[in-house]
Design a protein around this motif. Structure first.
Motif, PDB file in Angstrom:
ATOM      1  N   LEU A 112      -7.070 -19.503  21.317  1.00 21.32           N
ATOM      2  CA  LEU A 112      -7.229 -20.908  20.945  1.00 21.32           C
ATOM      3  C   LEU A 112      -7.082 -21.150  19.452  1.00 21.32           C
ATOM      4  CD1 LEU A 112     -10.156 -22.034  23.292  1.00 21.32           C
ATOM      5  CD2 LEU A 112      -7.676 -22.068  23.706  1.00 21.32           C
ATOM      6  N   CYS A 113      -7.619 -20.258  18.647  1.00 16.78           N
ATOM      7  CA  CYS A 113      -7.492 -20.349  17.188  1.00 16.78           C
ATOM      8  C   CYS A 113      -7.213 -18.941  16.676  1.00 16.78           C
ATOM      9  CB  CYS A 113      -8.774 -20.854  16.542  1.00 16.78           C
ATOM     10  SG  CYS A 113      -9.325 -22.482  17.078  1.00 16.78           S
ATOM     11  N   THR A 114      -6.321 -18.811  15.722  1.00 20.09           N
ATOM     12  CA  THR A 114      -5.994 -17.490  15.189  1.00 20.09           C
ATOM     13  C   THR A 114      -6.410 -17.390  13.726  1.00 20.09           C
ATOM     14  OG1 THR A 114      -3.742 -18.217  14.702  1.00 20.09           O
ATOM     15  CG2 THR A 114      -4.080 -17.088  16.792  1.00 20.09           C
ATOM     16  N   VAL A 115      -6.741 -16.181  13.329  1.00 17.59           N
ATOM     17  CA  VAL A 115      -7.142 -15.834  11.972  1.00 17.59           C
ATOM     18  C   VAL A 115      -8.258 -16.776  11.477  1.00 17.59           C
ATOM     19  CG1 VAL A 115      -6.331 -15.200   9.681  1.00 17.59           C
ATOM     20  CG2 VAL A 115      -4.751 -15.084  11.602  1.00 17.59           C
ATOM     21  N   VAL A 116      -9.381 -16.679  12.156  1.00 16.66           N
ATOM     22  CA  VAL A 116     -10.555 -17.499  11.830  1.00 16.66           C
ATOM     23  C   VAL A 116     -11.474 -16.688  10.915  1.00 16.66           C
ATOM     24  CG1 VAL A 116     -12.549 -18.727  12.779  1.00 16.66           C
ATOM     25  CG2 VAL A 116     -10.368 -18.698  14.029  1.00 16.66           C
ATOM     26  N   ALA A 117     -11.888 -17.302   9.825  1.00 15.52           N
ATOM     27  CA  ALA A 117     -12.760 -16.622   8.859  1.00 15.52           C
ATOM     28  C   ALA A 117     -14.140 -16.370   9.463  1.00 15.52           C
ATOM     29  CB  ALA A 117     -12.890 -17.462   7.597  1.00 15.52           C
ATOM     30  N   ASP A 118     -14.749 -15.262   9.064  1.00 16.29           N
ATOM     31  CA  ASP A 118     -16.101 -14.922   9.509  1.00 16.29           C
ATOM     32  C   ASP A 118     -17.071 -16.072   9.238  1.00 16.29           C
ATOM     33  OD1 ASP A 118     -15.140 -12.450  10.191  1.00 16.29           O
ATOM     34  OD2 ASP A 118     -16.035 -11.395   8.494  1.00 16.29           O
ATOM     35  N   ASN A 119     -17.997 -16.264  10.150  1.00 14.16           N
ATOM     36  CA  ASN A 119     -19.072 -17.259  10.052  1.00 14.16           C
ATOM     37  C   ASN A 119     -18.607 -18.712  10.121  1.00 14.16           C
ATOM     38  OD1 ASN A 119     -21.170 -15.263   9.805  1.00 14.16           O
ATOM     39  ND2 ASN A 119     -20.423 -14.933   7.726  1.00 14.16           N
ATOM     40  N   THR A 120     -17.353 -18.951  10.476  1.00 14.34           N
ATOM     41  CA  THR A 120     -16.863 -20.325  10.624  1.00 14.34           C
ATOM     42  C   THR A 120     -17.465 -20.948  11.882  1.00 14.34           C
ATOM     43  OG1 THR A 120     -14.774 -19.803   9.541  1.00 14.34           O
ATOM     44  CG2 THR A 120     -14.803 -21.757  10.964  1.00 14.34           C
ATOM     45  N   PRO A 121     -18.044 -22.147  11.785  1.00 14.08           N
ATOM     46  CA  PRO A 121     -18.540 -22.826  12.989  1.00 14.08           C
ATOM     47  C   PRO A 121     -17.364 -23.242  13.881  1.00 14.08           C
ATOM     48  CG  PRO A 121     -19.437 -23.817  10.984  1.00 14.08           C
ATOM     49  CD  PRO A 121     -18.332 -22.900  10.571  1.00 14.08           C
ATOM     50  N   PHE A 122     -17.510 -23.017  15.193  1.00 16.46           N
ATOM     51  CA  PHE A 122     -16.461 -23.411  16.124  1.00 16.46           C
ATOM     52  C   PHE A 122     -17.064 -23.997  17.390  1.00 16.46           C
ATOM     53  CE2 PHE A 122     -17.282 -19.060  17.539  1.00 16.46           C
ATOM     54  CZ  PHE A 122     -17.234 -19.167  18.930  1.00 16.46           C
ATOM     55  N   THR A 123     -16.236 -24.705  18.117  1.00 11.24           N
ATOM     56  CA  THR A 123     -16.594 -25.256  19.412  1.00 11.24           C
ATOM     57  C   THR A 123     -15.315 -25.303  20.242  1.00 11.24           C
ATOM     58  OG1 THR A 123     -17.796 -27.052  20.521  1.00 11.24           O
ATOM     59  CG2 THR A 123     -16.236 -27.696  18.795  1.00 11.24           C
ATOM     60  N   VAL A 124     -15.432 -25.730  21.489  1.00 15.54           N
ATOM     61  CA  VAL A 124     -14.264 -25.886  22.359  1.00 15.54           C
ATOM     62  C   VAL A 124     -14.326 -27.271  22.976  1.00 15.54           C
ATOM     63  CG1 VAL A 124     -13.072 -25.042  24.436  1.00 15.54           C
ATOM     64  CG2 VAL A 124     -14.107 -23.421  22.839  1.00 15.54           C
ATOM     65  N   ALA A 125     -13.182 -27.941  23.034  1.00 15.11           N
ATOM     66  CA  ALA A 125     -13.087 -29.256  23.659  1.00 15.11           C
ATOM     67  C   ALA A 125     -12.268 -29.145  24.940  1.00 15.11           C
ATOM     68  CB  ALA A 125     -12.426 -30.247  22.711  1.00 15.11           C
ATOM     69  N   SER A 126     -12.654 -29.922  25.946  1.00  9.76           N
ATOM     70  CA  SER A 126     -11.905 -30.029  27.206  1.00  9.76           C
ATOM     71  C   SER A 126     -11.082 -31.306  27.160  1.00  9.76           C
ATOM     72  CB  SER A 126     -12.857 -30.117  28.396  1.00  9.76           C
ATOM     73  OG  SER A 126     -13.643 -28.968  28.496  1.00  9.76           O
ATOM     74  N   TYR A 127      -9.873 -31.253  27.652  1.00  8.19           N
ATOM     75  CA  TYR A 127      -8.997 -32.414  27.617  1.00  8.19           C
ATOM     76  C   TYR A 127      -9.501 -33.547  28.521  1.00  8.19           C
ATOM     77  CZ  TYR A 127      -4.733 -35.179  27.546  1.00  8.19           C
ATOM     78  OH  TYR A 127      -3.834 -36.195  27.392  1.00  8.19           O
ATOM     79  N   PHE A 128      -9.851 -33.228  29.768  1.00 11.79           N
ATOM     80  CA  PHE A 128     -10.205 -34.281  30.725  1.00 11.79           C
ATOM     81  C   PHE A 128     -11.644 -34.742  30.630  1.00 11.79           C
ATOM     82  CE2 PHE A 128      -6.548 -32.320  33.012  1.00 11.79           C
ATOM     83  CZ  PHE A 128      -5.686 -33.394  32.858  1.00 11.79           C
ATOM     84  N   ASP A 129     -12.547 -33.802  30.459  1.00  7.63           N
ATOM     85  CA  ASP A 129     -13.963 -34.152  30.385  1.00  7.63           C
ATOM     86  C   ASP A 129     -14.742 -32.989  29.789  1.00  7.63           C
ATOM     87  OD1 ASP A 129     -13.916 -32.278  32.427  1.00  7.63           O
ATOM     88  OD2 ASP A 129     -14.420 -33.679  33.998  1.00  7.63           O
ATOM     89  N   GLY A 130     -15.858 -33.276  29.179  1.00 10.44           N
ATOM     90  CA  GLY A 130     -16.694 -32.228  28.618  1.00 10.44           C
ATOM     91  C   GLY A 130     -17.607 -31.634  29.679  1.00 10.44           C
ATOM     92  N   GLY A 131     -18.413 -30.700  29.249  1.00 12.43           N
ATOM     93  CA  GLY A 131     -19.393 -30.097  30.138  1.00 12.43           C
ATOM     94  C   GLY A 131     -18.906 -28.884  30.896  1.00 12.43           C
ATOM     95  N   ASP A 132     -17.695 -28.402  30.592  1.00 16.86           N
ATOM     96  CA  ASP A 132     -17.187 -27.200  31.254  1.00 16.86           C
ATOM     97  C   ASP A 132     -17.830 -25.959  30.632  1.00 16.86           C
ATOM     98  OD1 ASP A 132     -15.573 -28.944  32.634  1.00 16.86           O
ATOM     99  OD2 ASP A 132     -13.746 -28.388  31.581  1.00 16.86           O
ATOM    100  N   SER A 133     -17.871 -24.883  31.389  1.00 15.74           N
ATOM    101  CA  SER A 133     -18.398 -23.604  30.904  1.00 15.74           C
ATOM    102  C   SER A 133     -17.235 -22.707  30.506  1.00 15.74           C
ATOM    103  CB  SER A 133     -19.208 -22.908  31.997  1.00 15.74           C
ATOM    104  OG  SER A 133     -20.303 -23.709  32.364  1.00 15.74           O
ATOM    105  N   VAL A 134     -17.299 -22.152  29.298  1.00  8.78           N
ATOM    106  CA  VAL A 134     -16.255 -21.232  28.831  1.00  8.78           C
ATOM    107  C   VAL A 134     -16.899 -20.058  28.111  1.00  8.78           C
ATOM    108  CG1 VAL A 134     -14.474 -23.020  28.614  1.00  8.78           C
ATOM    109  CG2 VAL A 134     -15.890 -22.445  26.637  1.00  8.78           C
ATOM    110  N   ASN A 135     -16.181 -18.946  28.070  1.00  9.81           N
ATOM    111  CA  ASN A 135     -16.557 -17.805  27.241  1.00  9.81           C
ATOM    112  C   ASN A 135     -15.474 -17.649  26.189  1.00  9.81           C
ATOM    113  OD1 ASN A 135     -18.739 -17.314  28.890  1.00  9.81           O
ATOM    114  ND2 ASN A 135     -17.883 -15.475  29.820  1.00  9.81           N
ATOM    115  N   ILE A 136     -15.915 -17.450  24.970  1.00 10.78           N
ATOM    116  CA  ILE A 136     -15.002 -17.218  23.850  1.00 10.78           C
ATOM    117  C   ILE A 136     -15.272 -15.815  23.319  1.00 10.78           C
ATOM    118  CG2 ILE A 136     -14.314 -17.930  21.530  1.00 10.78           C
ATOM    119  CD1 ILE A 136     -13.495 -19.909  23.707  1.00 10.78           C
ATOM    120  N   THR A 137     -14.233 -15.002  23.288  1.00 12.46           N
ATOM    121  CA  THR A 137     -14.324 -13.655  22.716  1.00 12.46           C
ATOM    122  C   THR A 137     -13.780 -13.750  21.295  1.00 12.46           C
ATOM    123  OG1 THR A 137     -14.069 -12.664  24.887  1.00 12.46           O
ATOM    124  CG2 THR A 137     -13.608 -11.257  22.987  1.00 12.46           C
ATOM    125  N   HIS A 138     -14.582 -13.281  20.351  1.00 19.27           N
ATOM    126  CA  HIS A 138     -14.199 -13.415  18.926  1.00 19.27           C
ATOM    127  C   HIS A 138     -14.752 -12.288  18.083  1.00 19.27           C
ATOM    128  CE1 HIS A 138     -18.236 -14.995  17.803  1.00 19.27           C
ATOM    129  NE2 HIS A 138     -18.222 -15.409  19.042  1.00 19.27           N
TER     130      HIS A 138
END
Length: 138
Positions: A112-138
């Motif tokens: 989803l995002c490449t070359v992200v600096a350490d300690n950067t705050p992140f989130t994930v947005a859903s196109y159709f609606d929020g409230g989905d469950s996701v796992n992000i490996t980073h």
């Protein structure tokens, strides 16, 4: 004759070693990255906020699991990062299609995002609606 065979074997080993140096590497290996679950925000929104790991060797935010809670079985997901002034922006990859289930950390479709600096705050947005469950490996 033996010297020719040995010399040929050494030459082949040298060529193989050189070729291995140019093999592209994957975004991350599961052993070198941490994973966190979060709940998505709506389109261009903010869901659960996490911070890019400072201890992993993984540079990217990789979508490794998604579950669209609306029941459609898929959604489009985008990584979002917070700037130092507090505003959020969507990573250049934009929204990517993901069916419910697991996704390979080595599949660039889900980086989803490449070359992200350490300690950067992140989130994930859903196109159709929020409230989905996701796992992000980073």
């Amino acid at each position: 004759m033996k010297r020719t065979i040995v010399a040929g074997a050494v030459a082949l080993a040298s060529v193989a070693a050189c070729l291995m140096a140019f093999v592209p590497t994957a975004s991350a290996s599961a052993q070198s990255c941490g994973a966190q679950s979060l709940t998505t925000g709506g389109y261009e929104g903010v869901g659960t906020i996490r911070y890019k790991s400072a201890t992993s060797t993984c540079d990217d935010l990789n979508l490794t699991y998604s579950n669209d809670t609306s029941g459609s079985g898929y959604d489009y997901y985008a990584g979002r990062l917070r700037r130092s002034n507090g505003t959020w922006y969507t990573c250049s990859k934009g929204y990517v299609y993901a069916a419910n289930g697991s996704h390979s950390v080595n599949d660039s479709t889900y980086w989803l995002c490449t070359v992200v600096a350490d300690n950067t705050p992140f989130t994930v947005a859903s196109y159709f609606d929020g409230g989905d469950s996701v796992n992000i490996t980073h």
